[in-house]
Design a protein around this motif. Structure first.
Motif, PDB file in Angstrom:
ATOM      1  N   ARG A 104     -27.771  -9.446  -8.974  1.00  0.00           N
ATOM      2  CA  ARG A 104     -27.768  -8.547  -9.171  1.00  0.00           C
ATOM      3  C   ARG A 104     -27.864  -7.359  -8.446  1.00  0.00           C
ATOM      4  NH1 ARG A 104     -32.975  -8.095 -13.081  1.00  0.00           N
ATOM      5  NH2 ARG A 104     -33.907  -9.417 -10.962  1.00  0.00           N
ATOM      6  N   ILE A 105     -28.354  -8.176  -7.093  1.00  0.00           N
ATOM      7  CA  ILE A 105     -28.024  -6.660  -6.148  1.00  0.00           C
ATOM      8  C   ILE A 105     -26.809  -6.905  -5.138  1.00  0.00           C
ATOM      9  CG2 ILE A 105     -29.180  -6.619  -3.720  1.00  0.00           C
ATOM     10  CD1 ILE A 105     -32.193  -7.365  -4.022  1.00  0.00           C
ATOM     11  N   PHE A 106     -25.635  -8.174  -5.418  1.00  0.00           N
ATOM     12  CA  PHE A 106     -25.219  -7.690  -4.799  1.00  0.00           C
ATOM     13  C   PHE A 106     -23.335  -6.787  -5.781  1.00  0.00           C
ATOM     14  CE2 PHE A 106     -20.651  -9.622  -4.603  1.00  0.00           C
ATOM     15  CZ  PHE A 106     -19.940  -9.415  -2.981  1.00  0.00           C
ATOM     16  N   PHE A 107     -24.020  -7.299  -6.816  1.00  0.00           N
ATOM     17  CA  PHE A 107     -23.208  -6.355  -7.537  1.00  0.00           C
ATOM     18  C   PHE A 107     -23.459  -5.190  -7.470  1.00  0.00           C
ATOM     19  CE2 PHE A 107     -21.844  -4.525 -11.925  1.00  0.00           C
ATOM     20  CZ  PHE A 107     -21.342  -4.861 -11.989  1.00  0.00           C
ATOM     21  N   ARG A 108     -24.895  -4.915  -7.749  1.00  0.00           N
ATOM     22  CA  ARG A 108     -25.033  -3.368  -7.621  1.00  0.00           C
ATOM     23  C   ARG A 108     -24.412  -2.664  -6.111  1.00  0.00           C
ATOM     24  NH1 ARG A 108     -29.922  -4.530  -9.062  1.00  0.00           N
ATOM     25  NH2 ARG A 108     -30.945  -4.671  -7.846  1.00  0.00           N
ATOM     26  N   ASN A 109     -24.826  -3.331  -4.610  1.00  0.00           N
ATOM     27  CA  ASN A 109     -24.120  -3.071  -3.690  1.00  0.00           C
ATOM     28  C   ASN A 109     -22.719  -2.725  -3.299  1.00  0.00           C
ATOM     29  OD1 ASN A 109     -26.562  -3.087  -2.293  1.00  0.00           O
ATOM     30  ND2 ASN A 109     -26.073  -4.368  -1.623  1.00  0.00           N
ATOM     31  N   CYS A 110     -21.264  -4.049  -4.090  1.00  0.00           N
ATOM     32  CA  CYS A 110     -20.317  -3.663  -4.410  1.00  0.00           C
ATOM     33  C   CYS A 110     -20.138  -1.807  -5.149  1.00  0.00           C
ATOM     34  CB  CYS A 110     -20.262  -4.272  -5.541  1.00  0.00           C
ATOM     35  SG  CYS A 110     -19.629  -6.085  -4.580  1.00  0.00           S
ATOM     36  N   VAL A 111     -20.878  -1.567  -6.389  1.00  0.00           N
ATOM     37  CA  VAL A 111     -20.415  -0.869  -7.046  1.00  0.00           C
ATOM     38  C   VAL A 111     -20.482   0.884  -5.731  1.00  0.00           C
ATOM     39  CG1 VAL A 111     -21.088   1.145  -8.965  1.00  0.00           C
ATOM     40  CG2 VAL A 111     -21.036  -1.479  -8.915  1.00  0.00           C
ATOM     41  N   ALA A 112     -21.795   0.612  -5.173  1.00  0.00           N
ATOM     42  CA  ALA A 112     -22.460   1.428  -4.535  1.00  0.00           C
ATOM     43  C   ALA A 112     -21.533   1.939  -3.565  1.00  0.00           C
ATOM     44  CB  ALA A 112     -24.150   1.203  -4.310  1.00  0.00           C
ATOM     45  N   THR A 113     -21.412   0.650  -2.951  1.00  0.00           N
ATOM     46  CA  THR A 113     -20.489   1.168  -1.308  1.00  0.00           C
ATOM     47  C   THR A 113     -18.898   1.754  -2.230  1.00  0.00           C
ATOM     48  OG1 THR A 113     -19.599  -1.365  -1.668  1.00  0.00           O
ATOM     49  CG2 THR A 113     -21.945  -0.265  -0.078  1.00  0.00           C
ATOM     50  N   GLY A 114     -18.242   1.128  -3.515  1.00  0.00           N
ATOM     51  CA  GLY A 114     -16.849   0.800  -3.902  1.00  0.00           C
ATOM     52  C   GLY A 114     -16.226   0.337  -3.251  1.00  0.00           C
ATOM     53  N   GLU A 115     -16.643  -0.931  -2.471  1.00  0.00           N
ATOM     54  CA  GLU A 115     -15.422  -1.978  -2.035  1.00  0.00           C
ATOM     55  C   GLU A 115     -14.340  -2.609  -2.341  1.00  0.00           C
ATOM     56  OE1 GLU A 115     -14.936  -1.956   2.030  1.00  0.00           O
ATOM     57  OE2 GLU A 115     -16.134  -0.145   2.450  1.00  0.00           O
ATOM     58  N   LEU A 116     -15.511  -3.291  -3.065  1.00  0.00           N
ATOM     59  CA  LEU A 116     -14.390  -4.166  -3.621  1.00  0.00           C
ATOM     60  C   LEU A 116     -15.259  -4.306  -5.452  1.00  0.00           C
ATOM     61  CD1 LEU A 116     -15.302  -8.112  -2.852  1.00  0.00           C
ATOM     62  CD2 LEU A 116     -16.891  -5.817  -2.570  1.00  0.00           C
ATOM     63  N   TYR A 117     -14.044  -5.184  -6.420  1.00  0.00           N
ATOM     64  CA  TYR A 117     -14.546  -4.604  -8.007  1.00  0.00           C
ATOM     65  C   TYR A 117     -15.341  -6.165  -7.782  1.00  0.00           C
ATOM     66  CZ  TYR A 117     -10.763  -1.696  -8.897  1.00  0.00           C
ATOM     67  OH  TYR A 117      -9.988  -0.244  -8.741  1.00  0.00           O
ATOM     68  N   PRO A 118     -16.464  -6.892  -8.569  1.00  0.00           N
ATOM     69  CA  PRO A 118     -17.103  -7.461  -8.605  1.00  0.00           C
ATOM     70  C   PRO A 118     -17.084  -7.933 -10.541  1.00  0.00           C
ATOM     71  CG  PRO A 118     -18.737  -6.013  -9.035  1.00  0.00           C
ATOM     72  CD  PRO A 118     -17.507  -5.290  -8.725  1.00  0.00           C
ATOM     73  N   VAL A 119     -15.919  -8.561 -10.648  1.00  0.00           N
ATOM     74  CA  VAL A 119     -15.466  -8.739 -12.012  1.00  0.00           C
ATOM     75  C   VAL A 119     -16.564 -10.779 -11.855  1.00  0.00           C
ATOM     76  CG1 VAL A 119     -13.862  -9.417 -13.255  1.00  0.00           C
ATOM     77  CG2 VAL A 119     -13.560  -7.961 -11.583  1.00  0.00           C
ATOM     78  N   GLU A 120     -16.767 -10.663 -13.642  1.00  0.00           N
ATOM     79  CA  GLU A 120     -17.045 -11.541 -14.132  1.00  0.00           C
ATOM     80  C   GLU A 120     -16.261 -12.863 -14.998  1.00  0.00           C
ATOM     81  OE1 GLU A 120     -22.066 -11.883 -14.396  1.00  0.00           O
ATOM     82  OE2 GLU A 120     -21.086 -10.203 -16.173  1.00  0.00           O
ATOM     83  N   SER A 121     -16.495 -13.674 -15.119  1.00  0.00           N
ATOM     84  CA  SER A 121     -15.394 -14.651 -15.523  1.00  0.00           C
ATOM     85  C   SER A 121     -16.185 -14.930 -16.823  1.00  0.00           C
ATOM     86  CB  SER A 121     -14.582 -15.247 -14.449  1.00  0.00           C
ATOM     87  OG  SER A 121     -15.737 -16.270 -14.197  1.00  0.00           O
ATOM     88  N   THR A 122     -15.460 -15.732 -17.950  1.00  0.00           N
ATOM     89  CA  THR A 122     -16.150 -16.444 -19.328  1.00  0.00           C
ATOM     90  C   THR A 122     -15.755 -17.876 -18.472  1.00  0.00           C
ATOM     91  OG1 THR A 122     -14.068 -15.866 -20.520  1.00  0.00           O
ATOM     92  CG2 THR A 122     -16.456 -13.681 -20.635  1.00  0.00           C
ATOM     93  N   THR A 123     -14.648 -18.424 -17.752  1.00  0.00           N
ATOM     94  CA  THR A 123     -14.595 -19.579 -17.669  1.00  0.00           C
ATOM     95  C   THR A 123     -14.771 -19.630 -16.175  1.00  0.00           C
ATOM     96  OG1 THR A 123     -12.821 -19.136 -18.706  1.00  0.00           O
ATOM     97  CG2 THR A 123     -12.952 -21.303 -17.745  1.00  0.00           C
ATOM     98  N   ARG A 124     -15.403 -20.822 -15.938  1.00  0.00           N
ATOM     99  CA  ARG A 124     -15.636 -21.696 -14.604  1.00  0.00           C
ATOM    100  C   ARG A 124     -14.435 -22.137 -13.302  1.00  0.00           C
ATOM    101  NH1 ARG A 124     -19.939 -23.666 -11.266  1.00  0.00           N
ATOM    102  NH2 ARG A 124     -19.331 -25.313 -10.295  1.00  0.00           N
TER     103      ARG A 124
END
Length: 201
Positions: A104-124
């Protein structure tokens, strides 16, 4: 930022922690200093063990990666809360991480910094895509295409996080939307504040 990101994938497994993303010895680099920001990119994912990842994310003599997208398994970005982790990936030229799940913290840091998109996949995807494969991430249609095979996989929408990332992070988004005033020259603001103070006795 483009709604479609196309390029080579770099594939990692589960539980890639922030020390593997940017080792602790590089945390003295200051992202707001351009030369040091570039160095952070050079060391992105340099903490991955060579035995498991013989292909390096950033080449030994390079400052930027040739991989536009990181494909990961579960719990990407676990460990410490260092915001240098998404900053290093963004500085390297990576535009998105597509993972089965994120810390969760990494995801939030991606959003807070605007550096890159953290995208969740539904497949492995880390068991389907191989490092060096060309992939295309379509953020508008929530889809990742594995170009060598033509197979398409559903990704989860970023929702309200996306415009924050595309603005360049939480502070720039807040300025653009009027949540906080636009940044002014710090020296001028300090001078105005000093002038408004009553004279000393």
């Amino acid at each position: 930022m483009s709604s479609v990101i196309r390029g080579k994938a770099f594939v990692v497994g589960d539980n890639i922690d922030t020390d593997q993303i940017i080792p602790a010895q590089y945390l003295n680099l200051v992202p707001t200093i351009p030369d040091e920001y570039a160095k952070l990119g050079r060391y992105a994912l340099s903490g991955l063990p060579h035995s498991r990842y013989p292909i390096r994310f950033v080449g030994d003599d390079e400052m930027k990666t040739s991989y536009a997208i990181v494909i990961a398994g579960r719990n990407f970005g676990c460990g410490s809360s260092r915001e240098h982790a998404p900053i290093a990936l963004g500085a390297s030229g990576c535009e998105a991480v597509v993972a089965e799940s994120f810390a969760r913290i990494f995801f939030r840091n991606c959003v807070a910094t605007g550096e890159l998109y953290p995208v969740e996949s539904t497949t492995r995807l880390c068991e389907i895509v191989r490092t060096g494969d060309e992939v295309e991430l379509d953020l508008d249609n929530n889809r990742l295409t594995h170009l060598p095979s033509g197979r398409q996989f559903t990704t989860k929408p970023l929702g309200d996080a996306r415009p924050v990332i595309e603005a360049g992070g939480i502070f720039e988004y807040a300025r653009r939307t009027g949540m906080i005033p636009n940044r002014r020259n710090h020296s001028e603001a300090t001078a105005r504040l000093a002038a408004s103070e009553p004279p000393a006795d």
